[in-house]
Design a protein around this motif. Structure first.
Motif, PDB file in Angstrom:
ATOM      1  N   LEU A  76     -61.132 -31.559  89.964  1.00  0.00           N
ATOM      2  CA  LEU A  76     -60.513 -31.429  88.637  1.00  0.00           C
ATOM      3  C   LEU A  76     -58.879 -31.456  88.937  1.00  0.00           C
ATOM      4  N   VAL A  77     -58.137 -32.108  88.472  1.00  0.00           N
ATOM      5  CA  VAL A  77     -56.474 -32.031  88.276  1.00  0.00           C
ATOM      6  C   VAL A  77     -55.865 -31.946  87.223  1.00  0.00           C
ATOM      7  N   ALA A  78     -55.063 -31.019  86.932  1.00  0.00           N
ATOM      8  CA  ALA A  78     -54.130 -30.758  85.779  1.00  0.00           C
ATOM      9  C   ALA A  78     -52.636 -30.567  86.268  1.00  0.00           C
ATOM     10  N   GLU A  79     -51.993 -31.453  85.632  1.00  0.00           N
ATOM     11  CA  GLU A  79     -50.489 -31.470  86.247  1.00  0.00           C
ATOM     12  C   GLU A  79     -49.564 -31.182  85.127  1.00  0.00           C
ATOM     13  N   CYS A  80     -48.461 -30.335  85.280  1.00  0.00           N
ATOM     14  CA  CYS A  80     -47.369 -30.243  84.003  1.00  0.00           C
ATOM     15  C   CYS A  80     -45.929 -30.048  84.793  1.00  0.00           C
ATOM     16  N   ASN A  81     -45.255 -30.813  84.524  1.00  0.00           N
ATOM     17  CA  ASN A  81     -43.843 -30.638  84.974  1.00  0.00           C
ATOM     18  C   ASN A  81     -43.034 -29.704  84.450  1.00  0.00           C
ATOM     19  N   SER A  82     -41.600 -29.623  84.801  1.00  0.00           N
ATOM     20  CA  SER A  82     -40.808 -28.524  84.314  1.00  0.00           C
ATOM     21  C   SER A  82     -40.241 -29.158  82.770  1.00  0.00           C
ATOM     22  N   ARG A  83     -40.561 -30.436  82.485  1.00  0.00           N
ATOM     23  CA  ARG A  83     -40.178 -30.821  81.065  1.00  0.00           C
ATOM     24  C   ARG A  83     -41.310 -30.891  80.006  1.00  0.00           C
ATOM     25  N   LEU A  84     -42.442 -30.067  80.479  1.00  0.00           N
ATOM     26  CA  LEU A  84     -43.910 -30.093  79.914  1.00  0.00           C
ATOM     27  C   LEU A  84     -44.416 -31.426  79.526  1.00  0.00           C
ATOM     28  N   GLY A  85     -44.372 -32.423  80.683  1.00  0.00           N
ATOM     29  CA  GLY A  85     -44.937 -33.653  80.610  1.00  0.00           C
ATOM     30  C   GLY A  85     -46.489 -33.377  81.418  1.00  0.00           C
ATOM     31  N   LEU A  86     -47.575 -33.529  80.807  1.00  0.00           N
ATOM     32  CA  LEU A  86     -48.731 -33.434  81.269  1.00  0.00           C
ATOM     33  C   LEU A  86     -49.659 -34.245  81.554  1.00  0.00           C
ATOM     34  N   ARG A  87     -50.500 -34.445  82.668  1.00  0.00           N
ATOM     35  CA  ARG A  87     -51.601 -35.358  82.692  1.00  0.00           C
ATOM     36  C   ARG A  87     -52.678 -34.572  83.363  1.00  0.00           C
ATOM     37  N   ALA A  88     -53.799 -35.339  83.248  1.00  0.00           N
ATOM     38  CA  ALA A  88     -55.172 -34.732  84.029  1.00  0.00           C
ATOM     39  C   ALA A  88     -56.154 -35.609  84.163  1.00  0.00           C
TER      40      ALA A  88
END
Length: 309
Positions: A76-88
Motif C-alpha cells: 500500500l502506498v499513499a503519498e502527499c507533498n508539501s502542497r497537499l498534492g496526493l496520490r496512492a
C-alpha cells in the motif's frame, strides 16, 4: 468546502489536532483503479493519514507511507507533498482473493510479518542523498493502530488517530501531544488533563458522522468548549508526479540488455503509471536515445516504479 485540511492548536494542553475531509481528490484515486471494497477502505484511510502527517513537513517535498503486507495486499502506498498534492496505489498478490468482510489484519498482516515505513523525500535532494526512512513492524488491527505505534516508537509523540473511508470520502482526525518547550511565557497555566479530555472527546466520533461532516463543522462539534487556535484551512488535491522524463530515467536503471530483451518481443516498451494509469510508449529508437543522452540521471525517483509491460 471539500478536500480540506484544518489544524487546531490547544496551547494550554500542548496538543494539536489535524482534521481532513477528502472527496474529489479521493474519488480521483478511486476512479484510477478498480479495487475491491475492503482494499479501497484501507487505502482511503492511508490517504487521509498521509495528508494529515504531511501537514507538519518543514521542507518542500513529499511524505510517503508504505505498508508492505504478507496477505492479499503486498504493498500500500499513499503519498502527499508539501502542497497537499496526493496520490496512492495498491499492489495485490497474484490471483488474490479478497473476502467481502476482510479487515486490515487479514489483508496485510496475516502472519504478523507486515511492516510500515514512512519516507520523507525532499524535492531537491543532493546527489547521493537518500530520503529519510523509518520502518517498524505493523501493530494492532487497523491502519490507525499501526501509525499510532509508528509515531510512538519513531517520533516519541503520543498520537491518537481516527480514520474512516468509503467510496466517496476519506476522512481523518489526528490528535498529538506536543513537547513542552521551556522559556515560553503563557497567560494560562498548563492543563495537565487536556490530553485525556481531548482524547475522550474525539473517541465520541462515529463513522457516519465523520464521513458526512466537513472539517469546520466537525471541529465546532467536538471542541466548542476548548477554544483552540485554528490555522488557515488548506486545500488538498490529486497530483501525480509521473512524467516521460522520470520514466526514461527508470528505464535506464534497468539497463540496455533488459530493454533489448523486451523490444525483441514487442516493437515498443509500454509503461503504465501505477498511480494515475498514464501510459508511456518507448520505441527502440527512443530507448537507444536514453543511453546516448546526458548520463546525469540522478535525482528524486518515485517511491513505486511504474509497471513495465
Amino acid at each position: 468546502m471539500t478536500d480540506t485540511l484544518r489544524t487546531l492548536i490547544f496551547d494550554q494542553s500542548s496538543c494539536r489536532a489535524h482534521l481532513v475531509h477528502l472527496s474529489k481528490a479521493w474519488q480521483q484515486v478511486v476512479n484510477n483503479n478498480n479495487y475491491p471494497q475492503p482494499v479501497q477502505k484501507v487505502l482511503g484511510e492511508l490517504v487521509a493519514a498521509s495528508t494529515m502527517l504531511s501537514a507538519s513537513l518543514k521542507f518542500e517535498g513529499s511524505l510517503i507511507i508504505q505498508i508492505q503486507g504478507d496477505g492479499p495486499i503486498r504493498l500500500l502506498v499513499a503519498e502527499c507533498n508539501s502542497r497537499l498534492g496526493l496520490r496512492a496505489t495498491v499492489k495485490l498478490a497474484e490471483d488474490a482473493k479478497i473476502p467481502e468482510n476482510a479487515d486490515f489484519k487479514d489483508l496485510v498482516n496475516a502472519t504478523g510479518k507486515g511492516i510500515c515505513a514512512i519516507i520523507l523525500d525532499p524535492r531537491n535532494r543532493l546527489p547521493g542523498q537518500a530520503p529519510y526512512q523509518g520502518i517498524v513492524p505493523l501493530a494492532g488491527t487497523s491502519v490507525a493502530d499501526s501509525l499510532e505505534a509508528y509515531m510512538h516508537s519513531s517520533e516519541q509523540l503520543e498520537t491518537r488517530l481516527i480514520l474512516n473511508s468509503d467510496h466517496n470520502t476519506a476522512a481523518g482526525l489526528m490528535l498529538q501531544q506536543m513537547p513542552q518547550h521551556g522559556g515560553v511565557v503563557s497567560s494560562k497555566a498548563f492543563d495537565a488533563d487536556g490530553w485525556d479530555r481531548l482524547t475522550t472527546l474525539i473517541n465520541t466520533l462515529q463513522t457516519e458522522e465523520h464521513l458526512s461532516t466537513e472539517t469546520d463543522e466537525l471541529a465546532k462539534r467536538l471542541f466548542w468548549e476548548e477554544d483552540p487556535d485554528g490555522l488557515a484551512e488548506r486545500q488538498a488535491h490529486f497530483e501525480c508526479t509521473c512524467s516521460r522524463e522520470k520514466v526514461g530515467k527508470m528505464l535506464v536503471t534497468l539497463g540496455q540488455a533488459e530493454l533489448d530483451d523486451a523490444l525483441s518481443e514487442n516493437p515498443t516498451v509500454e509503461i503504465q503509471c501505477d498511480f494515475c494509469n498514464a501510459n508511456y510508449s518507448f520505441t527502440r529508437a527512443d530507448c537507444n536515445a536514453l543511453f546516448t543522452e546526458s548520463p546525469d540521471n540522478e535525482g528524486s525517483q518515485d517511491p513505486l516504479p511504474p509497471t513495465l509491460h
